[in-house]
Design a protein around this motif. Structure first.
Motif, PDB file in Angstrom:
ATOM      1  N   PRO A  65       0.896  -1.206  -0.038  1.00 45.39           N
ATOM      2  CA  PRO A  65       0.182  -0.091   0.034  1.00 45.39           C
ATOM      3  C   PRO A  65       0.866   1.081   0.011  1.00 45.39           C
ATOM      4  N   VAL A  66       0.305   2.425  -0.620  1.00 38.99           N
ATOM      5  CA  VAL A  66       0.841   3.730  -0.210  1.00 38.99           C
ATOM      6  C   VAL A  66       0.279   4.037   1.094  1.00 38.99           C
ATOM      7  N   GLU A  67       1.371   4.451   2.093  1.00 34.76           N
ATOM      8  CA  GLU A  67       1.260   5.194   3.288  1.00 34.76           C
ATOM      9  C   GLU A  67       1.553   6.700   3.151  1.00 34.76           C
ATOM     10  N   TYR A  68       0.773   7.314   4.013  1.00 37.96           N
ATOM     11  CA  TYR A  68       0.948   8.702   4.002  1.00 37.96           C
ATOM     12  C   TYR A  68       1.070   9.408   5.492  1.00 37.96           C
ATOM     13  N   GLY A  69       2.004   9.665   5.822  1.00 40.14           N
ATOM     14  CA  GLY A  69       2.269  10.178   7.323  1.00 40.14           C
ATOM     15  C   GLY A  69       2.692  11.544   7.600  1.00 40.14           C
ATOM     16  N   LEU A  70       2.501  11.872   8.924  1.00 43.40           N
ATOM     17  CA  LEU A  70       2.809  13.291   9.428  1.00 43.40           C
ATOM     18  C   LEU A  70       4.281  13.371   9.479  1.00 43.40           C
ATOM     19  N   LEU A  71       5.014  14.601   9.109  1.00 49.03           N
ATOM     20  CA  LEU A  71       6.389  15.082   9.203  1.00 49.03           C
ATOM     21  C   LEU A  71       6.397  16.378   9.722  1.00 49.03           C
ATOM     22  N   TRP A  72       7.305  16.833  10.772  1.00 40.38           N
ATOM     23  CA  TRP A  72       7.668  18.070  11.317  1.00 40.38           C
ATOM     24  C   TRP A  72       9.279  18.004  11.610  1.00 40.38           C
ATOM     25  N   PRO A  73       9.730  19.362  11.741  1.00 37.74           N
ATOM     26  CA  PRO A  73      11.091  19.687  11.855  1.00 37.74           C
ATOM     27  C   PRO A  73      11.304  19.139  13.383  1.00 37.74           C
ATOM     28  N   THR A  74      12.337  18.358  13.417  1.00 38.42           N
ATOM     29  CA  THR A  74      12.705  17.838  14.888  1.00 38.42           C
ATOM     30  C   THR A  74      13.128  18.601  15.666  1.00 38.42           C
ATOM     31  N   ALA A  75      13.720  19.813  15.446  1.00 42.31           N
ATOM     32  CA  ALA A  75      14.142  20.831  16.315  1.00 42.31           C
ATOM     33  C   ALA A  75      13.017  22.050  16.439  1.00 42.31           C
TER      34      ALA A  75
END
Length: 294
Positions: A265-275
């Motif tokens: 499957p194609v999965e879509y996730g949330l990303l954010w700057p670690t710092a």
């Protein structure tokens, strides 16, 4: 009626089911029944008509609901705004997306978010496949919803929000277009259109170089913007693996979408700057995961 009793009445008026109301409010059905009976004694008339199978509002209950609901919503908004300011959920939240279906979910979440946190605005913008993580890395975005996997320094991968089966976007004149489905082995028989700038580890997952049996998968033209994929495929120059949802958004003359039998499957996730994660970004992320049924 106390504020908690009003909330129980309004949820029961929406659910019309004592068990679901109790589950939603994390209390017992007997607590719901006790609150409603107490309210009916105070008012002097039934608010709900109950049978062994149904629960319905009486006309008096309907009028009470209609009068209480706007006031309750204003109280909740005032409390939410105070909480938001105390937690720093203010200012502008910038969120990126890679596909229209991700945009649809973000727009739905943004509407609820703005109602809940009046001191915070939400800006939503598209990101391009040729620079999938640049805006986040440069600080132009606070949050992003896009394809996984992601393994970038300085970027945290949050929860998976969406998952979908894959299809192969092919020229309408190709023999694959007449089939009900294709397999990963079939990729050896058609060139894949390739996005420029995609990290190698993402290319390996979404656009492999070899089939499961080891046959090479030919490479087609390189593109920068998604609209080019549709034109290149319609011209017979190659195929491109997409989410099955893509057909609802990108169907046009000259191309066909054929589901895979065996692709992951194609999965879509949330990303954010670690710092650079902020309270407003985390609040939006929590809301977004609550909205999806994945």
């Amino acid at each position: 009626m106390e504020l908690r009793d009003i909330e129980i009445f309004l949820v029961l008026a929406e659910e019309l089911h004592f068990g679901r109301t109790a589950e939603r409010l994390h209390i017992t059905p007997s607590r719901v029944s006790h609150v409603i009976k107490k309210a009916e004694r105070r008012i002097g008339a039934p608010l709900f008509a109950r049978t062994s199978r149904t629960v319905d509002l009486t006309p008096l209950g309907e009028r009470l609901r209609d009068n209480l609901l706007p006031a309750h919503q204003r109280i909740q908004q005032a409390v939410d705004q105070a909480v938001a300011e105390a937690r720093g959920i203010t200012g502008t939240l910038r969120v990126g997306y890679s596909t229209p279906w991700c945009a649809d979910l973000l727009l739905k979440a943004a509407e609820t978010f703005r109602a809940r946190y009046a001191a915070c605005t939400v800006q939503i913008q598209e990101i391009q496949l040729n620079d999938p993580h640049g805006p986040l890395r440069r600080g132009d975005l606070d949050l992003q919803l896009s394809e996984l996997p992601v393994a970038e320094p300085g970027i945290t991968v949050g929860p998976t929000v969406l998952s979908d089966s894959r299809a192969l976007l092919v020229p309408a004149g190709h023999p694959f277009a007449q089939r009900e489905n294709v397999t990963m082995e079939d990729l050896a028989d058609i060139p894949l259109i390739i996005p420029g700038g995609l990290p190698d580890y993402m290319t390996a997952v979404h656009l492999p170089t070899h089939t499961p049996s080891g046959r090479p998968i030919p490479r087609g033209p390189v593109f920068t913007y998604w609209a080019e994929v549709l034109s290149l495929a319609a011209a017979g120059l190659g195929a491109f693996p997409v989410s099955v949802r893509g057909e609802r958004y990108f169907a046009r003359p000259g191309v066909a979408f054929v589901p895979f039998l065996d692709a992951p499957p194609v999965e879509y996730g949330l990303l954010w700057p670690t710092a650079g994660h902020t309270p407003r970004a985390m609040a939006f992320a929590d809301l977004l995961t609550d909205l999806t049924d994945f």
